[in-house]
Design an enzyme around this catalytic site. Structure first.
Site, mmCIF file in Angstrom:
data_model
loop_
_atom_site.group_PDB
_atom_site.id
_atom_site.type_symbol
_atom_site.label_atom_id
_atom_site.label_comp_id
_atom_site.label_asym_id
_atom_site.label_seq_id
_atom_site.Cartn_x
_atom_site.Cartn_y
_atom_site.Cartn_z
ATOM 1 N N GLY A 16 0.817 -1.213 0.000
ATOM 2 C CA GLY A 16 0.000 0.000 0.000
ATOM 3 C C GLY A 16 0.850 1.262 0.000
ATOM 4 N N GLY A 18 1.288 3.226 -2.451
ATOM 5 C CA GLY A 18 0.545 4.273 -3.158
ATOM 6 C C GLY A 18 -0.395 4.998 -2.212
ATOM 7 N N ASP A 148 15.524 -4.437 -5.959
ATOM 8 C CA ASP A 148 15.250 -4.925 -7.318
ATOM 9 C C ASP A 148 16.281 -4.305 -8.263
ATOM 10 O OD1 ASP A 148 12.959 -5.962 -6.255
ATOM 11 O OD2 ASP A 148 11.585 -4.530 -7.210
ATOM 12 N N PRO A 191 13.157 -8.376 8.764
ATOM 13 C CA PRO A 191 13.040 -8.018 7.339
ATOM 14 C C PRO A 191 13.172 -6.507 7.114
ATOM 15 C CG PRO A 191 11.285 -9.540 7.973
ATOM 16 C CD PRO A 191 11.983 -9.144 9.237
ATOM 17 N N GLY A 356 -13.584 -1.030 -22.819
ATOM 18 C CA GLY A 356 -12.869 -2.249 -23.169
ATOM 19 C C GLY A 356 -12.366 -2.184 -24.590
ATOM 20 N N CYS A 383 -17.706 4.389 -22.686
ATOM 21 C CA CYS A 383 -16.795 4.180 -23.815
ATOM 22 C C CYS A 383 -17.248 2.990 -24.671
ATOM 23 C CB CYS A 383 -15.373 4.040 -23.305
ATOM 24 S SG CYS A 383 -14.187 4.598 -24.528
ATOM 25 N N GLN A 387 -20.611 2.500 -27.122
ATOM 26 C CA GLN A 387 -20.593 2.008 -28.511
ATOM 27 C C GLN A 387 -21.511 0.792 -28.636
ATOM 28 O OE1 GLN A 387 -16.391 1.386 -29.255
ATOM 29 N NE2 GLN A 387 -15.943 3.571 -29.270
ATOM 30 N N HIS A 509 -14.522 8.787 -20.282
ATOM 31 C CA HIS A 509 -14.386 8.004 -19.036
ATOM 32 C C HIS A 509 -14.642 8.871 -17.809
ATOM 33 C CE1 HIS A 509 -12.766 4.274 -20.736
ATOM 34 N NE2 HIS A 509 -12.288 5.055 -21.678
ATOM 35 N N GLU A 511 -15.161 7.997 -14.903
ATOM 36 C CA GLU A 511 -14.605 7.416 -13.666
ATOM 37 C C GLU A 511 -13.291 8.046 -13.228
ATOM 38 O OE1 GLU A 511 -14.794 5.907 -16.590
ATOM 39 O OE2 GLU A 511 -13.213 4.442 -16.940
HETATM 40 N N1 GLN Z 1 -12.404 -0.146 -28.043
HETATM 41 C C1 GLN Z 1 -13.129 1.059 -28.158
HETATM 42 C C2 GLN Z 1 -12.378 2.116 -28.951
HETATM 43 O O1 GLN Z 1 -11.195 2.018 -29.151
HETATM 44 C C3 GLN Z 1 -13.511 1.589 -26.793
HETATM 45 C C4 GLN Z 1 -12.328 1.931 -25.945
HETATM 46 C C5 GLN Z 1 -12.666 2.032 -24.486
HETATM 47 O O2 GLN Z 1 -13.686 1.533 -24.045
HETATM 48 N N2 GLN Z 1 -11.794 2.627 -23.706
HETATM 49 O O3 GLN Z 1 -12.941 3.081 -29.386
#
Ligand code: GLN
Length: 534
Positions: A16, A18, A148, A191, A356, A383, A387, A509, A511
Site C-alpha cells: 500500500g 501508493g 530490485d 526483514p 474495453g 466508452c 458504442q 471516461h 470514472e
Molecule cells: N475499443 C473502443 C475504442 O477504441 C472503446 C475503448 C474504451 O472503451 N476505452 O474506441
C-alpha cells in the site's frame, strides 16, 4: 524552494505504498501546502497503455492524455488535484528519451552511461514535476521494492537529489512489513532491518519508516527499529490494517507524520483542515442501505481492471448513504446458452458496462444492455459500453441487423461505430487513441444536462473508434437522443434513451474524475436512479 518527499518500499510489494504516498500528500495539503504527486515505475514499457489489464489493472488517464499506472487514480482521489504527464515515469520512458538524445547527437560523442545520463534524466523528471506544477512539496513514489535490479537507477538518482538539494529539502519514507510469526507469537523486525540496510548500501538513510503491521507495535519494537535503522523512534509509524482505507491518512496524522516532515523542511506547521475527510470516514463506516450493481466486463476476475469505475460507484453510494455491492459479471458467461439473464440480474438495481478493447465478450455485453433496455433497469455505459449500447439499439430497435463496429469486424456492412476518415490512414501507420480532455456540449432538457447542470463539460477520453454520424437520423427517429456532442469535430459524446427511467452512456471516461467527497454527476444520477428503482 520546492521540497521533495520520496516514498520507497521494502520487504515485499503490495504494502500500500501508493496509499501511503497519497495519505502523506493529503495531510500536507490539509496543512495548506500545494502538493503534486509522481510515480516512477521500474518496468521497461514506455507507458502502461499497452499493458494487459489482467497483469496490471486499469490504465488511468490524466487530463493531458497520459496513460498511467492505476496508482495515479488513488493519488487524484486522495489529493483531489489533476496530475499530468510528469506524474508517471517508467524506466522505458527514461531509456527511450536517453537513447533518442544519443541518436540525435545531443551527448556530443560522450559515452552514454547509467550514471550520469540515466540518473540525470530521472532527476530532471523530478525537478520538472516541481517546476511545472508550482507545488511546494512533490511526493514521488518509487514502484517496486528496494533491491530490485530495475529500481537501482531510480534510487541512485534520489541519492543525488538529496545531495544536491540538501537534507532539509528532501524526506525519505520507507514502507516495510513487520510480519507476525505464529508459534513464537511475535512481530519480527528483521526483514525491515535488512531492507533498510539495502537502502543504506545505496546511500540513503530513511527519515521515517512506515511499517505495515497487523496491530499497533509497542515501544520496544519501535526502539529496536530506531536503533537498527538510525531513525528517531517517533519517526517509526505504524500502518495497521484497516477495513476502510480512507482512515489511513488520519492514522498517520495521529502519529504526526506530516508534522515530522514539515519540521525537517523548516516549514510552518499550520492547522490541518481534515474535517471533510473525517466526515467521509464516518459516512463510509455507517452506510444505511445496500444495493447491488452489476458490472459487466471481460476482466471481472481482476477487479483492479475496473478500479476507478468501482470506486466511482462507491463514491456515489456515499452520497446516497448506500453500500454498493458490485456483482462482477463475466460477459462471456452471458453468451452461454445455459445462462439465464433474468437469473444473473435478478437482484441488480443497475447495470454498468465499462470500457474495453477488442471483440471478445462484446455480444455478452450487448445482451446485458438489451436486458437493461427491455426491463428498464438503470443503465450506464462507458466508452465501449456506449458504442455497444448504440449497436444494440441499432440492431434490436431500428432493425439494422448487421450493425457493428469496425473494431470487431473491419468489413462490416453497417459500421455504426467506425474510425473517422482522417483516422484511417493514421491507424495504418501504427494507431493512435483519442486521449485526455475534450470538450463536450450538452443539449438542454436532457438527462445529461440535468446531471451536469451546465452546457459545456470537459471529460477524459481513451478510445479510437467513434459513433458514425451517418446513422444519427435513423436512431433519433426511434427515440435515441444524442445529448452530448464534441462540436469541434462533430463527435457523439453522450447518448440517452428518455423512454426509459435511466439509460445513458458516454464515449469518455467519467470514472477518472470522480472523488470520494464529490461523486461524478453521471455516477451520481446512475446510483440515485438505481437506488430508487424497484
Ligand atoms: N475499443 C473502443 C475504442 O477504441 C472503446 C475503448 C474504451 O472503451 N476505452 O474506441
Amino acid at each position: 524552494m520546492t521540497k521533495y518527499v520520496f516514498v520507497t518500499g521494502g520487504v515485499v510489494s503490495g504494502l500500500g505504498k501508493g496509499i501511503t504516498a497519497s495519505s502523506i500528500a493529503l495531510l500536507l495539503k490539509a496543512r495548506g501546502y500545494k502538493v503534486f504527486m509522481q510515480k516512477f515505475d521500474p518496468y521497461i514499457n514506455v507507458d502502461p497503455g499497452t499493458m494487459n489489464p489482467i497483469q496490471h489493472g486499469e490504465v488511468f488517464v490524466t487530463y493531458d492524455g497520459c496513460e498511467t499506472d492505476l496508482d495515479l487514480g488513488h493519488y487524484e482521489r486522495y489529493i483531489d488535484e489533476e496530475l499530468n504527464y510528469t506524474s508517471n515515469i517508467t524506466s522505458g520512458k527514461i531509456y527511450k528519451s536517453v537513447i533518442d538524445k544519443e541518436r540525435h547527437g545531443d551527448y556530443l560523442g560522450a559515452t552514454v552511461q547509467m550514471v550520469p545520463h540515466i540518473t540525470n534524466e530521472i532527476k530532471n523528471k523530478v525537478y520538472e514535476a516541481g517546476n511545472s506544477s508550482g507545488a511546494d512539496i512533490v511526493i514521488t513514489e518509487i514502484g517496486g521494492t528496494v533491491g530490485d535490479i530495475e529500481s537501482n537507477s531510480f534510487i541512485e538518482a534520489l541519492r543525488q537529489i538529496q545531495y544536491e538539494k540538501g537534507v532539509e529539502n528532501t524526506f525519505f519514507v520507507h514502507c516495510t512489513l513487520i510480519p507476525y510469526v505464529y508459534g513464537s507469537n511475535e512481530l519480527k523486525t528483521k526483514p525491515t532491518q535488512n531492507s533498510v540496510r539495502d537502502l543504506r548500501n545505496m546511500g540513503i538513510r530513511p527519515d521515517a519508516l512506515v511499517c505495515r503491521v497487523p496491530y499497533s507495535t509497542n515501544s520496544h519494537i519501535k526502539e529496536k527499529l530506531s536503533l537498527f535503522c538510525s531513525v528517531p523512534v517517533e519517526n517509526v509509524i505504524d500502518s495497521v490494517d484497516v477495513s476502510n482505507i480512507y482512515e489511513i491518512p488520519i492514522k498517520y496524522y495521529e502519529q504526526k507524520i506530516d508534522e515530522i516532515i514539515l519540521k525537517q523542511f523548516g516549514l510552518e506547521i499550520r492547522e490541518a483542515k481534515l474535517d471533510y475527510w473525517k466526515k467521509l470516514i464516518k459516512t463510509v463506516d455507517n452506510l444505511k442501505d445496500e444495493i447491488e450493481i452489476a458490472l459487466v466486463g471481460k476482466y471481472v476476475e481482476l477487479h483492479d481492471a475496473y478500479l476507478s469505475v468501482a470506486e466511482s460507484l462507491r463514491h456515489a453510494g456515499y452520497k446516497y448513504n448506500v453500500k454498493i455491492n458490485i456483482k462482477w459479471v463475466d460477459s462471456e458467461v452471458l453468451e452461454k446458452k445455459e445462462t439465464k439473464l433474468s437469473e444473473v440480474f435478478k437482484n441488480s438495481k443497475g447495470i454498468i458496462v465499462p470500457g474495453g478493447f477488442g471483440s471478445r465478450g462484446v455480444e455478452g455485453k450487448m445482451m446485458a444492455i438489451k436486458y437493461a433496455r427491455e426491463n428498464d433497469v438503470p443503465f450506464l455505459g462507458i466508452c465501449l459500453g456506449m458504442q455497444l449500447a448504440v449497436i444494440e439499439f441499432a440492431r434490436n430497435v431500428c432493425g439494422i441487423e448487421e450493425a457493428s463496429s469496425t473494431e470487431f469486424d473491419p468489413t462490416c456492412k453497417e459500421p455504426i461505430i467506425d474510425l473517422m476518415a482522417d483516422q484511417k490512414s493514421v491507424v495504418n501507420m501504427g494507431g493512435t487513441l483519442r486521449l485526455g480532455n475534450y470538450e463536450c456540449s450538452l443539449k438542454k432538457d436532457t438527462l445529461a444536462y440535468l446531471d451536469y447542470k451546465k452546457e459545456k463539460i470537459l471529460e477524459r477520453h481513451r478510445h479510437r473508434y467513434e459513433f458514425n454520424n451517418k446513422y444519427k437520423a435513423v436512431l433519433e427517429e426511434k427515440g435515441l437522443v444524442f445529448s452530448g456532442i464534441n462540436e469541434k469535430a462533430n463527435l457523439v459524446e453522450i447518448i440517452e434513451y428518455p423512454k426509459l427511467k435511466h439509460f445513458i452512456a458516454c464515449q469518455f471516461h467519467p470514472e477518472f474524475k470522480s472523488r470520494p467527497t464529490r461523486p461524478h454527476p453521471l455516477f451520481d444520477s446512475f446510483i440515485k436512479a438505481s437506488k430508487d428503482s424497484k
